[in-house]
Write an enzyme that holds these catalytic residues in place. Structure first.
Site, PDB file in Angstrom:
ATOM      1  N   GLU A 159       0.790  -1.218  -0.132  1.00 62.31           N
ATOM      2  CA  GLU A 159      -0.092  -0.020   0.051  1.00 62.31           C
ATOM      3  C   GLU A 159       0.918   1.302   0.032  1.00 62.31           C
ATOM      4  OE1 GLU A 159      -2.869  -0.167   3.094  1.00 62.31           O
ATOM      5  OE2 GLU A 159      -4.203  -1.750   2.000  1.00 62.31           O
ATOM      6  N   GLU A 337      -6.411  -8.105  -0.527  1.00 60.82           N
ATOM      7  CA  GLU A 337      -6.961  -8.112   0.730  1.00 60.82           C
ATOM      8  C   GLU A 337      -8.547  -7.866   1.008  1.00 60.82           C
ATOM      9  OE1 GLU A 337      -4.952  -5.474   3.472  1.00 60.82           O
ATOM     10  OE2 GLU A 337      -2.930  -5.599   2.640  1.00 60.82           O
TER      11      GLU A 337
HETATM   12  C1  GLA Z   1      -4.450  -2.802   4.874  1.00 54.42           C
HETATM   13  C2  GLA Z   1      -2.930  -3.072   5.153  1.00 54.42           C
HETATM   14  C3  GLA Z   1      -2.912  -4.432   5.818  1.00 54.42           C
HETATM   15  C4  GLA Z   1      -3.569  -4.340   7.015  1.00 54.42           C
HETATM   16  C5  GLA Z   1      -5.043  -4.021   6.655  1.00 54.42           C
HETATM   17  C6  GLA Z   1      -6.083  -4.107   7.790  1.00 54.42           C
HETATM   18  O1  GLA Z   1      -4.810  -3.039   3.719  1.00 54.42           O
HETATM   19  O2  GLA Z   1      -1.984  -3.450   3.792  1.00 54.42           O
HETATM   20  O3  GLA Z   1      -1.496  -4.587   6.104  1.00 54.42           O
HETATM   21  O4  GLA Z   1      -3.088  -3.355   8.052  1.00 54.42           O
HETATM   22  O5  GLA Z   1      -4.970  -2.838   6.033  1.00 54.42           O
HETATM   23  O6  GLA Z   1      -7.261  -3.979   7.277  1.00 54.42           O
END
Ligand code: GLA
Ligand code: ZN
Length: 713
Positions: A159, A337
């Site tokens: 991210e 995710e």
């Molecule tokens: C983001 C991050 C993860 C985690 C999630 C929690 O997407 O990439 O590492 O912290 O949020 O929802």
């Protein structure tokens, strides 16, 4: 400048991926737990894991001392179970030793204060030391695991986001400006209109990034800073990728995006990746209807589905899935995710109701994802994410509702194997452009109460297509338009050079464009177009916008369709928030304002141009209008629906196709069961049961049916 193109090589998966973030590095002192993980992963029907995302210290506990033994074991153990690995580079968080020894790796805020060590993503993308350390560890990973049978994909960093204002970044910003403006300071002054308030720069060194205690009000400056932040992130990302490509040729690369994250123009990152992936966390079941992004764009107008909260979220997520699919020209993406149950960072951690995990997951696949992946496999024992949902809870076994949901979904995905790699035929595009959003949000006026709502408005325009099961792309203003029949560009306030020409050419050749109020106001430097709005769009739209009226919340005008208008619409629709006062210059008036001093002036127009047409919505008119308006266009243009039948409210259908077979996902976002009557002449098979289906398709609460038929297009 980064290149912009549809990729030459298209990476395709041969099975749908199912798995999630796996952090064995947090459990190295508990071999019993690591053994349990390996036992349970096949039970959860997982076939991939993302490993090593924040594992830098576990990999390099001291500068130059590397410990790969645990990762060797993990890779081997996973390979032995036919679980492939999305191997991460660890740059998303750095070791404490690094920050202590090289403070320059830490980020400096817009207030020019350097952060202390802490959290993650807290690093400077410019710092030569950080870049060096990243290159080193990435090269080591590529060398060691590039040929490992478990390796499927590089998961680069995590991210990307944020910005740094350190002296190194200031220098890089100036260099970026020199390149952009041909080393000519005068051009910067002109582009930023610095004669306003006597801000003219006389040396390059005087230029700084925007700061709360310094410059904040020069729009061209703000815009260029945001462009620079994206370009600097791209540069850093490419720097990260280079040793991976060198050490492990042929292994595809992705990084996980964050949906509509405002800080980075994802169109600039996309060409450098092989696969797009993103992290999706809709607020299912949470809060009142007014909380959803779509509904907030209504600004008090009558919502289309007042009592259908999940449908609003469904549409919102559909929009973002489509954006991610569009980023590489329709190539399947990955849902990197999602939560198997709840997050712990949203306002309220409401549990997913029965059926929602399956619906939310299969929705991603319906829109072009070749995976369903989770954050995370097992809950961390301590720190800020210890209560974030995971496949394996602190209880440590597989006998939980969440684990069962996940395992069942894994089975479903296996049944959907033919869907992997298939495409989504699309005829409609909605333009949602990052630079336009930056400029629009930065503009002072014509209202500053947060009601411009660019994203929400784009989603409102997409809603009629979602409800009819008509697929749509979400593109920026530079993409090739020729493959679409209909291009919708709400509030296209900023126009980069050439965009108006391309829209003209598209319409001339027979395309249909829909534009709205607040279009064609500024050029790529955020300088107003002289000679009348909508600037270079004036010709194709056939109108001049003389003034715009911004209405306070609760105040409305109305737009009235006269008898015999070619769209066949009738009656009045409320107009609110923005009422553009236009003069038709060739465009035909379809509807006019009903009230106030501009009663009778055109409010909806169409301009016949070449073989096509360009429509204009002078006012914001809410979802009922948009639904009626686009119903006419969908019919006129014979836009192909995933299923050629009427769908109940809150139910949508999405189609993927491999050219021979159509895979149709029928999804119910309602809290009640629904039924969909299948077309009588269709021959479909239920992909879960293998049985033929005809007549009525029944959908449970939050139910999904996936049916396969002969390709229709
Ligand atoms: C983001 C991050 C993860 C985690 C999630 C929690 O997407 O990439 O590492 O912290 O949020 O929802
Ligand atoms: Zn910096």
């Amino acid at each position: 400048m980064t290149m912009r193109s549809v990729p030459a090589t298209v990476y395709r998966f041969t099975r749908l991926l199912h798995g999630g973030d796996y952090n064995p590095d947090q459990w190295l002192h508990r071999p019993d737990i690591l053994r349990e993980d390996l036992r349970m992963m096949p039970l959860a029907n997982c076939n991939v894991m993302s490993v090593g995302i924040f594992a830098w210290t576990a990999l390099e506990p001291e500068e130059g001392v590397f410990t790969f033994d645990w990762l060797d074991r993990t890779m081997d153990d996973l390979a032995a179970r036919d679980i492939q690995v999305l191997l991460a580079t660890p740059s998303g968080a750095r070791p404490t030793w690094m920050a202590a020894k090289y403070p320059e790796v830490l980020r400096v805020g817009p207030n020019r204060v350097r952060n202390l060590y802490g959290v993650r993503h807290n690093h400077c993308y410019t710092s030569p030391v950080y870049r060096d350390k990243v290159r080193l560890i990435n090269a080591r990973l590529a060398e060691r695991y590039g040929k490992h049978p478990a390796l499927l994909l590089w998961h680069v960093s995590n991210e990307y986001g944020g910005e740094c204002h350190c002296p190194l970044c200031q220098e890089a910003f100036r260099l970026w400006l020199r390149r952009r403006y041909g080393d000519d300071l005068q051009r910067v002054n002109e582009a930023w209109n610095t004669s306003f308030w006597s801000h003219t720069y006389t040396t390059w060194e005087q230029i700084e990034s925007p700061a709360p205690h310094g410059e904040t009000l020069v729009h061209g400056h703000n815009l260029d800073w945001k462009r620079f932040v994206t370009d600097q992130t791209v540069d850093f990302m490419c720097h990260e990728i280079e040793p991976l490509r060198q050490g492990a040729p042929g292994v595809p690369v992705t990084t996980n995006f964050m949906g509509d994250y405002p800080g980075l123009n994802y169109w600039k990152l996309a060409p450098h990746l092989d696969v797009i992936s993103w992290d999706s966390y809709p607020n299912w079941h949470m809060g009142p209807v007014g909380y959803t992004p779509l509904n907030s764009a209504l600004d008090g107008a009558q919502p289309l589905w007042p009592d259908r909260l999940e449908a609003h979220w469904g549409l919102f997520v559909a929009f973002l899935h489509n954006l991610n699919r569009s980023l590489r020209g329709g190539q399947p993406f990955l849902l990197m995710e999602s939560t198997p149950s709840v997050t712990n960072w949203q306002p309220v951690s409401t549990l997913k109701r029965p059926g929602m995990h399956r619906l939310s997951s299969l929705q991603a696949v319906a829109h072009g994802s070749d995976s369903v992946m989770y954050f995370q496999w097992r809950k961390s024992r301590g720190a800020s994410e210890k209560f974030h949902g995971a496949v394996v809870d602190h209880v440590g076994h597989e006998h939980t509702r969440v684990f069962r949901d996940v395992a069942e979904l894994g089975r479903d995905l296996r049944r959907l194997t033919p869907v992997a790699g298939s495409a989504t035929p699309v005829e409609v595009a909605v333009v949602f452009d990052w630079e336009n959003r930056w400029a629009l949000e930065d503009a002072k006026g014509p209202r500053n109460d947060g009601e411009k709502r660019y994203l929400g408005t784009c989603i409102s325009h997409a809603a009629p297509f979602w409800t009819r099961g008509i697929p749509f792309d979400v593109i920026d203003m530079d993409q090739d338009l020729s493959r679409y029949k209909l291009v919708i560009a709400p509030m296209l306030y900023l126009l980069r050079p050439g965009v108006a020409d391309r829209l003209e050419a598209f319409v001339k050749a027979g395309g249909v464009v829909v534009a709205t109020y607040l279009s064609g106001w500024v050029d790529e430097n955020d300088l107003c177009f002289l000679g009348g709005f909508p600037g270079p769009l004036r010709r194709v739209l056939g109108l001049w916008s003389e003034e715009i009226d911004a209405l306070a919340i609760g105040k409305t005008n109305a737009v009235r369709f006269g008898p015999g208008n070619p769209m066949g619409l009738s009656g009045e629709y409320p107009a609110h928030i923005f009422c553009d006062l236009i003069h038709a210059e060739g465009a035909e008036t379809l509807a006019a304002y009903a009230k106030d001093f501009y009663a009778g002036r055109p409010a909806v127009t169409v301009n016949a141009f070449g073989k096509g047409r360009a429509y204009y919505h002078a006012a914001r008119m809410g979802e009922r209008f948009l639904d009626d308006f686009y119903a006419v266009l969908a019919n006129d243009l014979k836009l192909v629906r995933a299923l050629p039948v009427d769908l109940p409210a809150g139910v949508t259908a999405q189609r993927r196709s491999d050219g021979e077979r159509d895979f149709i996902f029928v999804m119910n976002f309602n809290e009640q069961p629904q039924r969909v009557d299948l077309p009588p002449d269709g021959a479909f098979t239920d992909m879960m049961t293998g049985e033929a289906v005809s007549g009525a398709l029944t959908l449970e609460t939050f139910g999904v049916r996936v049916i396969q038929g002969k390709a229709s297009q």
